[in-house]
Design a protein around this motif. Structure first.
Motif, mmCIF file in Angstrom:
data_model
loop_
_atom_site.group_PDB
_atom_site.id
_atom_site.type_symbol
_atom_site.label_atom_id
_atom_site.label_comp_id
_atom_site.label_asym_id
_atom_site.label_seq_id
_atom_site.Cartn_x
_atom_site.Cartn_y
_atom_site.Cartn_z
ATOM 1 N N ALA A 50 -13.809 -11.107 17.809
ATOM 2 C CA ALA A 50 -12.764 -10.100 17.628
ATOM 3 C C ALA A 50 -11.751 -10.536 16.580
ATOM 4 C CB ALA A 50 -12.071 -9.843 18.968
ATOM 5 N N LEU A 51 -11.429 -11.828 16.573
ATOM 6 C CA LEU A 51 -10.463 -12.341 15.604
ATOM 7 C C LEU A 51 -10.984 -12.194 14.177
ATOM 8 C CD1 LEU A 51 -7.744 -13.844 15.316
ATOM 9 C CD2 LEU A 51 -9.038 -15.975 15.403
ATOM 10 N N VAL A 52 -12.240 -12.603 13.956
ATOM 11 C CA VAL A 52 -12.820 -12.514 12.616
ATOM 12 C C VAL A 52 -13.005 -11.056 12.204
ATOM 13 C CG1 VAL A 52 -14.868 -13.043 11.248
ATOM 14 C CG2 VAL A 52 -13.927 -14.771 12.780
ATOM 15 N N ALA A 53 -13.477 -10.215 13.129
ATOM 16 C CA ALA A 53 -13.664 -8.800 12.804
ATOM 17 C C ALA A 53 -12.332 -8.122 12.508
ATOM 18 C CB ALA A 53 -14.377 -8.101 13.960
ATOM 19 N N GLY A 54 -11.303 -8.466 13.281
ATOM 20 C CA GLY A 54 -9.991 -7.879 13.035
ATOM 21 C C GLY A 54 -9.436 -8.264 11.678
ATOM 22 N N LEU B 230 -20.513 -18.585 10.487
ATOM 23 C CA LEU B 230 -20.174 -19.987 10.740
ATOM 24 C C LEU B 230 -18.757 -20.116 11.280
ATOM 25 C CD1 LEU B 230 -20.839 -23.001 10.535
ATOM 26 C CD2 LEU B 230 -20.065 -22.926 8.150
ATOM 27 N N MET B 231 -17.821 -19.371 10.712
ATOM 28 C CA MET B 231 -16.438 -19.421 11.181
ATOM 29 C C MET B 231 -16.337 -18.959 12.632
ATOM 30 S SD MET B 231 -13.259 -20.064 10.378
ATOM 31 C CE MET B 231 -13.164 -20.024 8.587
ATOM 32 N N THR B 232 -17.049 -17.897 12.978
ATOM 33 C CA THR B 232 -17.020 -17.391 14.352
ATOM 34 C C THR B 232 -17.578 -18.414 15.332
ATOM 35 O OG1 THR B 232 -17.272 -15.126 13.535
ATOM 36 C CG2 THR B 232 -17.771 -15.519 15.853
ATOM 37 N N LEU B 233 -18.699 -19.038 14.975
ATOM 38 C CA LEU B 233 -19.303 -20.034 15.862
ATOM 39 C C LEU B 233 -18.414 -21.271 15.999
ATOM 40 C CD1 LEU B 233 -23.005 -19.790 14.632
ATOM 41 C CD2 LEU B 233 -22.017 -18.818 16.708
ATOM 42 N N ALA B 234 -17.789 -21.692 14.894
ATOM 43 C CA ALA B 234 -16.902 -22.858 14.960
ATOM 44 C C ALA B 234 -15.688 -22.570 15.838
ATOM 45 C CB ALA B 234 -16.460 -23.251 13.552
ATOM 46 N N LEU B 235 -15.122 -21.379 15.711
ATOM 47 C CA LEU B 235 -13.982 -21.015 16.554
ATOM 48 C C LEU B 235 -14.396 -20.889 18.017
ATOM 49 C CD1 LEU B 235 -12.170 -18.374 14.324
ATOM 50 C CD2 LEU B 235 -11.512 -20.750 14.737
ATOM 51 N N ALA C 226 -3.141 -23.603 27.602
ATOM 52 C CA ALA C 226 -2.761 -23.593 26.187
ATOM 53 C C ALA C 226 -3.636 -22.637 25.392
ATOM 54 C CB ALA C 226 -2.866 -25.000 25.609
ATOM 55 N N GLY C 227 -4.195 -21.621 26.076
ATOM 56 C CA GLY C 227 -5.095 -20.699 25.391
ATOM 57 C C GLY C 227 -4.429 -19.958 24.257
ATOM 58 N N ALA C 228 -3.185 -19.531 24.466
ATOM 59 C CA ALA C 228 -2.482 -18.790 23.415
ATOM 60 C C ALA C 228 -2.245 -19.664 22.192
ATOM 61 C CB ALA C 228 -1.156 -18.265 23.952
ATOM 62 N N GLY C 229 -1.923 -20.938 22.433
ATOM 63 C CA GLY C 229 -1.693 -21.845 21.311
ATOM 64 C C GLY C 229 -2.945 -22.073 20.491
ATOM 65 N N PHE C 230 -4.074 -22.266 21.178
ATOM 66 C CA PHE C 230 -5.320 -22.480 20.450
ATOM 67 C C PHE C 230 -5.794 -21.199 19.774
ATOM 68 C CE2 PHE C 230 -5.694 -26.197 23.292
ATOM 69 C CZ PHE C 230 -5.865 -27.161 22.310
ATOM 70 N N LEU C 231 -5.516 -20.064 20.382
ATOM 71 C CA LEU C 231 -5.861 -18.799 19.742
ATOM 72 C C LEU C 231 -5.054 -18.618 18.459
ATOM 73 C CD1 LEU C 231 -7.656 -16.328 20.138
ATOM 74 C CD2 LEU C 231 -5.744 -15.210 21.302
ATOM 75 N N LEU D 47 -4.818 -19.048 12.501
ATOM 76 C CA LEU D 47 -4.302 -19.742 11.320
ATOM 77 C C LEU D 47 -5.437 -20.299 10.471
ATOM 78 C CD1 LEU D 47 -1.800 -20.759 9.803
ATOM 79 C CD2 LEU D 47 -1.875 -22.813 11.225
ATOM 80 N N VAL D 48 -6.479 -20.831 11.115
ATOM 81 C CA VAL D 48 -7.634 -21.361 10.382
ATOM 82 C C VAL D 48 -8.310 -20.256 9.580
ATOM 83 C CG1 VAL D 48 -9.950 -22.322 10.674
ATOM 84 C CG2 VAL D 48 -8.039 -23.292 11.938
ATOM 85 N N VAL D 49 -8.506 -19.106 10.200
ATOM 86 C CA VAL D 49 -9.165 -17.998 9.512
ATOM 87 C C VAL D 49 -8.322 -17.515 8.333
ATOM 88 C CG1 VAL D 49 -10.006 -15.637 9.767
ATOM 89 C CG2 VAL D 49 -10.397 -17.295 11.584
ATOM 90 N N LEU D 50 -7.021 -17.381 8.539
ATOM 91 C CA LEU D 50 -6.146 -16.924 7.458
ATOM 92 C C LEU D 50 -6.083 -17.947 6.325
ATOM 93 C CD1 LEU D 50 -3.226 -15.375 9.544
ATOM 94 C CD2 LEU D 50 -4.919 -14.148 8.167
ATOM 95 N N ALA D 51 -6.049 -19.236 6.681
ATOM 96 C CA ALA D 51 -6.032 -20.276 5.649
ATOM 97 C C ALA D 51 -7.324 -20.251 4.844
ATOM 98 C CB ALA D 51 -5.831 -21.645 6.296
ATOM 99 N N TYR D 52 -8.440 -20.041 5.527
ATOM 100 C CA TYR D 52 -9.725 -19.962 4.830
ATOM 101 C C TYR D 52 -9.715 -18.821 3.821
ATOM 102 C CZ TYR D 52 -14.554 -18.486 4.096
ATOM 103 O OH TYR D 52 -15.723 -18.067 3.528
#
Length: 526
Positions: free
Chosen positions: A369-373, A395-400, A415-420, A425-430
């Protein structure tokens, strides 16, 4: 030639000249003065490279001046090479203190990076080839820093033969391109493929395949990877220089000739099959290793394979970003490998918990959902082509998914919200860094074929499945058998070594002789 045309040529030539003069001076000076000379020359090269990159990005430098190219790709690679040289020399001054061959090392290290500077700047096929050959011969001497170690001698022998094979491939490719274009200028040759034209001739297809083969050999792709694993017998600074700088030249070769490569389907297929399979196998083999330097060596083989796959897919800006990040990271981790024991103890004190199927499912859904969004948002606000190729996002989806699922252990509870947020942030930085590097590189009109995208996506899924089995499925007997073959590297290097020594035998130093001499000296003293 006017002075404003001579000045850029002089400044560009000054970088390798300073390093080469430092190498000659260090070879003749006392030990302490040799190290001081090397530190001054590498710092000068780093500062001058930074200045040249700033001038190039501001548009002051012409694209081609003399026998040098000053496009952002060349200037970024020049800065990277001189940064690695500076870091390695600073570290080695303490690490190699008291070694009987340290003066030889400091001279050869500067010579290697002087040749690397020439290679990344060169606009002439012959100059590039001579610099490439010089790098290989100088690195051979560095790999033989401990000539009495059998594994080091065997690795250097195999690398010597493979490097000469790669150079023959490059020589043949350059000859074909020179005969076809009637020019030895690299900028002239690559500009001919800037826009898609008609079908390539047989000689152009052969040249593209030869360049792809040379890059595969230089980047230590399976099954010609064994020398990279065994050169960990060399001092740590040599490993840092090799993994952080020299081995990337195979990727740079394909980045340089990417306009030609992306119009050759056979060359793309060769890279996607060999480097794709090699990167997956090397990544799985790496997880079975205990020695930190051996793990890093397998990681380099896997990362180089992934970088070549990115180039073959037409993601040249992503490949350049990958190259820079990998170089700096590998130089750092090799030079700090002495801290690996403490880091391993800390990791063992806080073991993770095996995720449940429900946690895997929820992590996969959140990652997807994060990558699709993000994809929908990017398509809405821009005309970016970042999602034209799907496999990187797979690859990004599987790594996340792995990140979110395995962080739900004791330390990650609540800490689910923090890791989410970290995942977002990783996706946006990429996406942001990929877009930034796309601005620095010339635009190539290329879309990866569907079969290539599906092939790479399948490899990423297999890598994810293999990782999960190795980490959480070792209680199954067939997984234990697979893990045993991974630990043995599928016996690929043994087969290559046996046939290499049949083709070109090489006497190896024997430590048994040294042990006998040691025993004899003790016996004579009694």
């Amino acid at each position: 030639m006017h002075w404003n045309e001579l000045l850029p040529t002089f400044l560009l030539s000054l970088v390798p000249i300073i390093l080469a003069m430092g190498a000659l001076a260090s070879a003749r000076r006392p030990r302490q003065r040799a190290w001081r000379t090397a530190q001054v020359t590498t710092l000068s090269g780093l500062l001058l490279s930074t200045l040249l990159l700033a001038l190039g990005l501001s548009g002051v430098l012409p694209t081609v001046t003399g026998w040098w190219q000053t496009a952002p790709l060349q200037l970024i690679m020049l800065l990277l090479a001189n940064f690695i040289a500076f870091v390695v020399v600073r570290y080695s001054a303490t690490y190699l203190q008291g070694e009987p061959r340290e003066q030889r090392f400091v001279a050869l290290a500067q010579g290697v990076f002087a040749a690397v500077s020439v290679a990344v700047l060169s606009d002439h096929l012959l100059v590039f080839l001579v610099a490439w050959l010089t790098i290989g011969l100088a690195m051979h001497q560095l790999l033989m820093f401990y000539p009495d170690r059998p594994r080091a001698a065997l690795a250097a022998h195999k690398k010597f033969l493979f490097a000469r094979s790669a150079e023959l491939c490059v020589l043949a490719a350059f000859l074909l391109l020179y005969l076809h274009h009637d020019s030895a200028r690299i900028s002239v040759i690559t500009s001919a493929y800037a826009a898609p034209g008609g079908a390539l001739s047989a000689s152009e297809q052969a040249a593209a395949c030869l360049l792809a083969l040379a890059a595969l050999i230089k980047c230590a792709q399976l099954p010609l990877h064994g020398w990279l694993i065994q050169v960990v017998e060399a001092p740590t600074p040599v490993s840092a220089a090799l993994h952080g700088g020299v081995i990337n030249l195979g990727g740079y070769l394909l980045l340089l000739f990417s306009p030609l490569l992306l119009q050759s389907t056979p060359a793309q297929a060769l890279i996607l099959v060999v480097a794709g399979l090699g990167s997956v196998l090397a990544a799985l083999i790496m997880t079975t290793r205990i020695s930190i330097k051996v793990r890093l060596a397998w990681s380099t083989s896997a990362q180089m394979g992934l970088m070549l796959v990115e180039i073959a897919l037409g993601l040249v800006e992503l490949a350049l970003l990958h190259l820079l990040a990998h170089s700096c990271y590998k130089a750092y981790v090799f030079l700090s490998s002495g801290e690996a024991v403490q880091q391993d103890l800390q990791r063992r004190q806080a073991p993770g918990r095996r995720p449940t199927p429900a946690q895997w499912l929820s992590a996969g859904l959140m990652s997807g959902a994060l990558v699709a969004g993000l994809g929908a948002f990017v398509h809405y606000v821009s005309d970016s082509s970042a999602f034209d190729v799907v496999s990187p996002w797979v690859l990004m989806t599987l790594a996340l998914t792995v990140l979110l699922a395995e962080r739900r252990g004791p330390l990650g509870a609540g800490a689910g919200a923090g890791f989410l947020g970290l995942a977002a942030l990783v996706v946006l930085a990429y996406f942001g860094l990929k877009s930034l590097f796309a601005v620095l590189l010339p635009t190539l009109e290329h879309t990866a074929p569907l079969w290539a995208d599906l092939w790479v996506s399948t490899l990423f899924v297999l890598l994810f499945a293999g990782y999960c089995l190795q980490r959480h499925g070792l209680h199954h007997r067939w997984v234990q058998t697979l893990n045993l073959y991974c630990y043995a590297g599928f016996y690929l290097d043994e087969w290559v070594t046996r046939n290499t020594l049949k083709f070109w035998p090489h006497p190896l130093p024997s430590r048994i002789r040294a042990k006998r001499l040691h025993a004899a000296s003790h016996g004579g003293s009694l």
